[in-house]
Design a protein around this motif. Structure first.
Motif, short mmCIF file in Angstrom:
data_model
loop_
_atom_site.label_atom_id
_atom_site.label_comp_id
_atom_site.label_asym_id
_atom_site.label_seq_id
_atom_site.Cartn_x
_atom_site.Cartn_y
_atom_site.Cartn_z
N GLN A 1 73.84 113.06 83.79
CA GLN A 1 74.03 112.19 82.63
C GLN A 1 74.76 110.92 83.01
OE1 GLN A 1 72.81 112.45 79.58
NE2 GLN A 1 73.78 110.50 79.01
N SER A 2 75.76 111.06 83.85
CA SER A 2 76.53 109.89 84.30
C SER A 2 75.66 108.94 85.10
CB SER A 2 77.73 110.35 85.13
OG SER A 2 78.47 109.25 85.60
N LEU A 3 74.81 109.50 85.96
CA LEU A 3 73.90 108.65 86.75
C LEU A 3 72.88 107.96 85.86
CD1 LEU A 3 73.25 110.82 89.94
CD2 LEU A 3 74.21 108.52 89.89
N THR A 4 72.40 108.68 84.86
CA THR A 4 71.45 108.07 83.92
C THR A 4 72.07 106.85 83.24
OG1 THR A 4 70.33 110.17 83.51
CG2 THR A 4 70.06 108.45 81.84
N GLU A 5 73.30 107.00 82.79
CA GLU A 5 73.99 105.89 82.14
C GLU A 5 74.24 104.74 83.10
OE1 GLU A 5 77.48 107.76 80.64
OE2 GLU A 5 76.44 108.83 79.03
N THR A 6 74.58 105.07 84.34
CA THR A 6 74.86 104.03 85.33
C THR A 6 73.61 103.25 85.68
OG1 THR A 6 76.68 105.32 86.28
CG2 THR A 6 75.73 103.60 87.67
N LEU A 7 72.48 103.95 85.81
CA LEU A 7 71.23 103.32 86.24
C LEU A 7 70.40 102.77 85.09
CD1 LEU A 7 70.14 105.90 88.96
CD2 LEU A 7 71.24 103.70 89.32
N SER A 8 70.84 103.00 83.86
CA SER A 8 70.09 102.52 82.71
C SER A 8 70.03 100.99 82.73
CB SER A 8 70.77 102.98 81.42
OG SER A 8 70.16 102.37 80.30
N PRO A 9 68.84 100.39 82.48
CA PRO A 9 68.74 98.92 82.46
C PRO A 9 69.72 98.26 81.50
CG PRO A 9 66.57 99.91 82.42
CD PRO A 9 67.55 101.04 82.24
N SER A 10 70.09 98.96 80.43
CA SER A 10 71.01 98.37 79.46
C SER A 10 72.39 98.17 80.04
CB SER A 10 71.10 99.25 78.21
OG SER A 10 71.59 100.54 78.55
N SER A 11 72.66 98.85 81.17
CA SER A 11 73.99 98.72 81.77
C SER A 11 74.11 97.47 82.61
CB SER A 11 74.29 99.94 82.64
OG SER A 11 73.39 99.99 83.74
N PHE A 12 72.97 96.78 82.86
CA PHE A 12 73.01 95.57 83.65
C PHE A 12 73.12 94.34 82.75
CE2 PHE A 12 70.41 98.49 86.31
CZ PHE A 12 71.35 98.67 87.30
N SER A 13 73.74 93.32 83.28
CA SER A 13 73.92 92.08 82.53
C SER A 13 72.59 91.35 82.37
CB SER A 13 74.93 91.18 83.26
OG SER A 13 74.98 89.92 82.66
N THR A 14 72.44 90.66 81.27
CA THR A 14 71.22 89.87 81.03
C THR A 14 71.53 88.38 81.08
OG1 THR A 14 71.61 89.99 78.64
CG2 THR A 14 70.16 91.66 79.63
N SER A 15 72.62 88.03 81.75
CA SER A 15 73.00 86.61 81.84
C SER A 15 72.26 85.96 83.00
CB SER A 15 74.52 86.50 82.01
OG SER A 15 74.96 87.28 83.11
N SER A 16 72.94 85.20 83.81
CA SER A 16 72.27 84.43 84.86
C SER A 16 71.77 85.35 85.97
CB SER A 16 73.26 83.41 85.45
OG SER A 16 74.30 84.07 86.13
N CYS A 17 70.87 84.78 86.79
CA CYS A 17 70.30 85.56 87.88
C CYS A 17 71.37 85.98 88.88
CB CYS A 17 69.23 84.74 88.60
SG CYS A 17 67.74 84.47 87.61
N SER A 18 72.29 85.07 89.19
CA SER A 18 73.35 85.41 90.16
C SER A 18 74.23 86.52 89.62
CB SER A 18 74.20 84.17 90.47
OG SER A 18 74.79 83.67 89.29
#
Length: 284
Positions: free
Chosen positions: A193-210
């Protein structure tokens, strides 16, 4: 979009692409270094344990393949020891001869757990998946091996007659094994469950490419750290299996222990035979 706009976008993205490429190049170099370290560590462990001297195995290559080769050799020796033990029981050998064979077989079980520990350090996913076993064995596999509580249930009928004290000891061992298995299973579920949350796309920022690249690398580093706990789970599961066998041996007398070890071996032998029959079945 105008040509000028495209040039501006390319000029903006070019450093980011270069940065990503450099990261990927560094990651590949790191993986190569880690593989070399794994090979060196495994070679050192095998040499210290005497496996290279006994079997002449070169571990300069794939760690999973090295384990598979050692396991096949271990299984051949296991068959020989089981045949000797069965012959001793059928020929009414004295208790001392049977005891020596039982002790030898118990020591041989200790060897496979040492091999599995080395294999887990080398390739935890290979050990977890059970690809070194037959399909039917994998069907009943739990955390890279057998469930101690299930084996105890299976062999009880082969141990009769049991004294009241022995029966209580086996029941307590089965219960404690079940509790430990439940705790490890819950830990694995929490890890997944923890890995699912970590790897979920929603956990990544949607700001700049850098920022996305930086967050991606950070999140993957976190996931890598969590994956490291898989080794601990597999080691604990194998330790539970080994301790269950050892405790079972302490509870039972020599001939009961011999019958228990034969029953366990016959069970896995039949699973392997079932796999062979299934794979060789007629297909329309």
């Amino acid at each position: 979009m105008s040509t000028h706009d495209e040039e501006v976008m390319y000029a903006t993205r070019s450093p980011i692409l270069a940065y990503v490429q450099n990261l990927e190049s560094s990651r590949l170099k790191l993986m190569q270094l880690e593989q070399e370290l794994q090979r060196a560590r495994q070679q050192g462990m095998l040499m210290q344990s005497g496996y290279m001297g006994n079997h002449g195995l070169s571990v300069g290559g794939n760690g999973a393949l090295a384990f598979d080769i050692e396991y096949a050799k271990w299984l051949d020796e296991h068959h020989n020891q089981i045949n000797d033990l069965r012959l001793a029981l059928n020929s009414q050998a004295d208790d001392e001869e049977v005891r020596l064979l039982v002790d030898s077989l118990m020591a041989h079980h200790d060897v496979i757990f040492k091999l599995k520990s080395i294999g887990t350090r080398s390739d935890v996913f290979h050990m977890l998946s059970g690809l070194w076993t037959t399909p039917a064995e994998r069907c009943f596999m739990w955390l890279g091996g057998f469930r101690s509580s299930e084996l105890l249930k299976m062999i009880v009928s082969h141990l009769e007659p049991l004294t009241d004290q022995q029966l209580i000891g086996i029941c307590n061992l089965q219960q404690s094994s079940q509790q430990a298995e439940d705790a490890l299973s819950q830990g694995m579920e929490a890890l997944q469950q923890s890995l699912t949350e970590t790897l979920s796309p929603s956990s990544f920022s949607t700001s700049s490419c850098s920022d996305n690249v930086s967050n991606y690398m950070n999140q993957m580093a976190i996931a890598m750290g969590k994956l490291g706990t898989l080794e601990n789970f597999l080691r604990q599961a194998d330790l539970l299996r080994l301790q269950t066998l050892q405790q079972m041996r302490r509870i039972l007398n020599t001939r009961q222990a011999a019958r228990a070890l034969l029953a366990i071996s016959d069970y896995f032998s039949r699973l392997r035979a079932l796999s062979s029959l299934w794979l060789a079945r007629p297909r329309d």
